[in-house]
Design a protein around this motif. Sequence first.
Motif, PDB file in Angstrom:
ATOM      1  N   LEU A  68      24.873  76.254 -33.837  1.00 23.71           N
ATOM      2  CA  LEU A  68      23.906  75.469 -34.246  1.00 23.71           C
ATOM      3  C   LEU A  68      22.519  75.513 -33.286  1.00 23.71           C
ATOM      4  CD1 LEU A  68      25.282  72.169 -35.938  1.00 23.71           C
ATOM      5  CD2 LEU A  68      24.394  74.192 -37.146  1.00 23.71           C
ATOM      6  N   LYS A  69      22.969  75.479 -31.933  1.00 22.13           N
ATOM      7  CA  LYS A  69      21.848  75.631 -30.710  1.00 22.13           C
ATOM      8  C   LYS A  69      20.823  76.743 -31.183  1.00 22.13           C
ATOM      9  CE  LYS A  69      20.543  74.588 -26.646  1.00 22.13           C
ATOM     10  NZ  LYS A  69      19.311  73.759 -26.482  1.00 22.13           N
ATOM     11  N   LEU A  70      21.430  77.564 -31.879  1.00 20.15           N
ATOM     12  CA  LEU A  70      20.540  78.786 -32.179  1.00 20.15           C
ATOM     13  C   LEU A  70      19.402  78.450 -33.118  1.00 20.15           C
ATOM     14  CD1 LEU A  70      23.030  81.769 -32.934  1.00 20.15           C
ATOM     15  CD2 LEU A  70      21.066  81.798 -31.197  1.00 20.15           C
ATOM     16  N   SER A  71      19.688  77.577 -34.076  1.00 16.97           N
ATOM     17  CA  SER A  71      18.407  77.089 -34.759  1.00 16.97           C
ATOM     18  C   SER A  71      17.639  76.178 -33.947  1.00 16.97           C
ATOM     19  CB  SER A  71      18.821  76.107 -35.998  1.00 16.97           C
ATOM     20  OG  SER A  71      19.782  76.871 -37.004  1.00 16.97           O
ATOM     21  N   GLU A  72      17.806  75.502 -32.958  1.00 19.34           N
ATOM     22  CA  GLU A  72      16.991  74.937 -32.341  1.00 19.34           C
ATOM     23  C   GLU A  72      16.088  75.552 -31.431  1.00 19.34           C
ATOM     24  OE1 GLU A  72      17.157  71.906 -28.349  1.00 19.34           O
ATOM     25  OE2 GLU A  72      18.889  72.716 -29.125  1.00 19.34           O
ATOM     26  N   GLU A  73      17.019  76.903 -30.908  1.00 19.76           N
ATOM     27  CA  GLU A  73      16.084  77.664 -29.928  1.00 19.76           C
ATOM     28  C   GLU A  73      15.147  78.608 -30.913  1.00 19.76           C
ATOM     29  OE1 GLU A  73      15.937  77.647 -26.868  1.00 19.76           O
ATOM     30  OE2 GLU A  73      17.719  76.543 -26.345  1.00 19.76           O
ATOM     31  N   ALA A  74      15.514  79.062 -32.049  1.00 24.03           N
ATOM     32  CA  ALA A  74      14.425  79.679 -33.115  1.00 24.03           C
ATOM     33  C   ALA A  74      13.233  78.955 -33.359  1.00 24.03           C
ATOM     34  CB  ALA A  74      15.401  80.149 -34.276  1.00 24.03           C
ATOM     35  N   GLY A  75      13.465  77.642 -33.558  1.00 23.58           N
ATOM     36  CA  GLY A  75      12.265  76.643 -33.874  1.00 23.58           C
ATOM     37  C   GLY A  75      11.505  76.512 -32.570  1.00 23.58           C
ATOM     38  N   GLU A  76      12.128  76.654 -31.424  1.00 26.05           N
ATOM     39  CA  GLU A  76      11.162  76.808 -30.147  1.00 26.05           C
ATOM     40  C   GLU A  76      10.292  78.049 -30.129  1.00 26.05           C
ATOM     41  OE1 GLU A  76      13.615  75.692 -26.807  1.00 26.05           O
ATOM     42  OE2 GLU A  76      14.064  73.547 -27.630  1.00 26.05           O
ATOM     43  N   VAL A  77      10.737  79.126 -30.523  1.00 26.19           N
ATOM     44  CA  VAL A  77      10.113  80.359 -30.783  1.00 26.19           C
ATOM     45  C   VAL A  77       8.842  80.136 -31.399  1.00 26.19           C
ATOM     46  CG1 VAL A  77      10.088  82.730 -31.409  1.00 26.19           C
ATOM     47  CG2 VAL A  77      12.129  81.856 -30.114  1.00 26.19           C
ATOM     48  N   ALA A  78       9.250  79.555 -33.028  1.00 26.20           N
ATOM     49  CA  ALA A  78       8.207  79.242 -33.838  1.00 26.20           C
ATOM     50  C   ALA A  78       6.992  78.359 -33.349  1.00 26.20           C
ATOM     51  CB  ALA A  78       8.844  78.690 -35.079  1.00 26.20           C
ATOM     52  N   GLN A  79       7.653  77.188 -32.314  1.00 25.39           N
ATOM     53  CA  GLN A  79       6.655  76.448 -31.749  1.00 25.39           C
ATOM     54  C   GLN A  79       5.687  77.187 -30.692  1.00 25.39           C
ATOM     55  OE1 GLN A  79       8.316  73.166 -29.654  1.00 25.39           O
ATOM     56  NE2 GLN A  79       6.734  72.033 -29.741  1.00 25.39           N
ATOM     57  N   ALA A  80       6.198  78.087 -30.116  1.00 27.76           N
ATOM     58  CA  ALA A  80       5.561  78.804 -29.110  1.00 27.76           C
ATOM     59  C   ALA A  80       4.601  79.682 -29.611  1.00 27.76           C
ATOM     60  CB  ALA A  80       6.451  79.573 -28.044  1.00 27.76           C
ATOM     61  N   VAL A  81       5.038  80.442 -30.897  1.00 25.21           N
ATOM     62  CA  VAL A  81       3.936  81.296 -31.493  1.00 25.21           C
ATOM     63  C   VAL A  81       3.078  80.383 -32.082  1.00 25.21           C
ATOM     64  CG1 VAL A  81       3.820  82.859 -33.558  1.00 25.21           C
ATOM     65  CG2 VAL A  81       5.861  83.015 -31.951  1.00 25.21           C
ATOM     66  N   ILE A  82       3.218  79.373 -32.780  1.00 26.74           N
ATOM     67  CA  ILE A  82       2.064  78.558 -33.224  1.00 26.74           C
ATOM     68  C   ILE A  82       1.026  78.137 -32.066  1.00 26.74           C
ATOM     69  CG2 ILE A  82       1.522  76.378 -34.116  1.00 26.74           C
ATOM     70  CD1 ILE A  82       3.962  76.770 -35.820  1.00 26.74           C
ATOM     71  N   GLY A  83       1.603  77.704 -30.873  1.00 21.18           N
ATOM     72  CA  GLY A  83       0.922  77.583 -29.755  1.00 21.18           C
ATOM     73  C   GLY A  83       0.199  78.635 -29.164  1.00 21.18           C
ATOM     74  N   ALA A  84       0.504  79.438 -29.070  1.00 20.03           N
ATOM     75  CA  ALA A  84       0.084  80.672 -28.637  1.00 20.03           C
ATOM     76  C   ALA A  84      -1.061  81.427 -29.402  1.00 20.03           C
ATOM     77  CB  ALA A  84       0.917  82.058 -28.408  1.00 20.03           C
ATOM     78  N   THR A  85      -1.077  81.178 -30.677  1.00 19.16           N
ATOM     79  CA  THR A  85      -2.102  81.401 -31.666  1.00 19.16           C
ATOM     80  C   THR A  85      -3.265  80.565 -31.898  1.00 19.16           C
ATOM     81  OG1 THR A  85      -0.580  80.898 -33.626  1.00 19.16           O
ATOM     82  CG2 THR A  85      -0.481  83.396 -32.730  1.00 19.16           C
ATOM     83  N   GLY A  86      -2.748  79.218 -31.396  1.00 23.66           N
ATOM     84  CA  GLY A  86      -3.777  77.987 -31.658  1.00 23.66           C
ATOM     85  C   GLY A  86      -3.650  77.717 -33.365  1.00 23.66           C
ATOM     86  N   GLN A  87      -2.788  77.936 -33.821  1.00 22.07           N
ATOM     87  CA  GLN A  87      -2.662  77.102 -35.326  1.00 22.07           C
ATOM     88  C   GLN A  87      -2.235  75.893 -35.560  1.00 22.07           C
ATOM     89  OE1 GLN A  87      -3.170  79.597 -37.658  1.00 22.07           O
ATOM     90  NE2 GLN A  87      -3.971  80.599 -36.071  1.00 22.07           N
ATOM     91  N   ASN A  88      -2.265  75.089 -34.594  1.00 22.30           N
ATOM     92  CA  ASN A  88      -2.228  73.683 -34.964  1.00 22.30           C
ATOM     93  C   ASN A  88      -3.697  73.126 -34.156  1.00 22.30           C
ATOM     94  OD1 ASN A  88      -2.163  70.779 -34.574  1.00 22.30           O
ATOM     95  ND2 ASN A  88       0.147  70.811 -34.171  1.00 22.30           N
ATOM     96  N   PRO A  89      -4.381  72.642 -35.192  1.00 26.44           N
ATOM     97  CA  PRO A  89      -5.784  72.368 -34.657  1.00 26.44           C
ATOM     98  C   PRO A  89      -5.633  71.169 -33.660  1.00 26.44           C
ATOM     99  CG  PRO A  89      -5.660  72.508 -37.166  1.00 26.44           C
ATOM    100  CD  PRO A  89      -4.423  72.829 -36.543  1.00 26.44           C
ATOM    101  N   ARG A  90      -4.870  70.168 -33.928  1.00 30.23           N
ATOM    102  CA  ARG A  90      -4.695  69.004 -32.999  1.00 30.23           C
ATOM    103  C   ARG A  90      -4.387  69.583 -31.547  1.00 30.23           C
ATOM    104  NH1 ARG A  90      -0.490  65.866 -31.742  1.00 30.23           N
ATOM    105  NH2 ARG A  90       0.807  67.092 -33.192  1.00 30.23           N
ATOM    106  N   LYS A  91      -3.445  70.657 -31.558  1.00 28.73           N
ATOM    107  CA  LYS A  91      -2.917  71.096 -29.951  1.00 28.73           C
ATOM    108  C   LYS A  91      -3.731  72.383 -29.589  1.00 28.73           C
ATOM    109  CE  LYS A  91       1.624  69.435 -30.679  1.00 28.73           C
ATOM    110  NZ  LYS A  91       2.981  69.712 -30.672  1.00 28.73           N
ATOM    111  N   GLY A  92      -4.195  72.881 -30.592  1.00 27.68           N
ATOM    112  CA  GLY A  92      -4.995  74.477 -29.660  1.00 27.68           C
ATOM    113  C   GLY A  92      -3.975  75.357 -29.374  1.00 27.68           C
TER     114      GLY A  92
END
Length: 125
Positions: free
Chosen positions: A47-71
């Motif tokens: 199950l830890k794999l799902s957590e880590e995959a979610g962290e990849v998604a979060q990093a991609v969103i953060g790298a592309t600035g797709q969350n206007p609140r966080k940039g």
Amino acid sequence: MSDTPSNSTTASADAPSALWGAVEDLVRWLDRESVLPPEQERLLRILKLSEEAGEVAQAVIGATGQNPRKGHSHTWDDVHSELCDVILTAMVALRTLTPEAQGVFEGHLRRVAERVPSPRDGAGA
């Protein structure tokens, strides 16, 4: 550290062994530290794999600035690191399931590679 060419060749040849040796050390450490029954520990490592995959998604969103609140909250180096965590977590999970993890992985990789068309068979020829 020696400058002899044989060291770099040996290091490359021993890379899979060193990699899986490090995974083995991590599994032994996690097993020692665990207070859970082995069956539960095994499931949680998967199950830890799902957590880590979610962290990849979060990093991609953060790298592309797709969350206007966080940039731009992450870098592509963060994405690389998170992808490495996914790979390592999968290797630990596989080794937790079988002591033959290296052979299982290498056999699977061979089968996948055999399905990939060679450059001569592909487009652009």
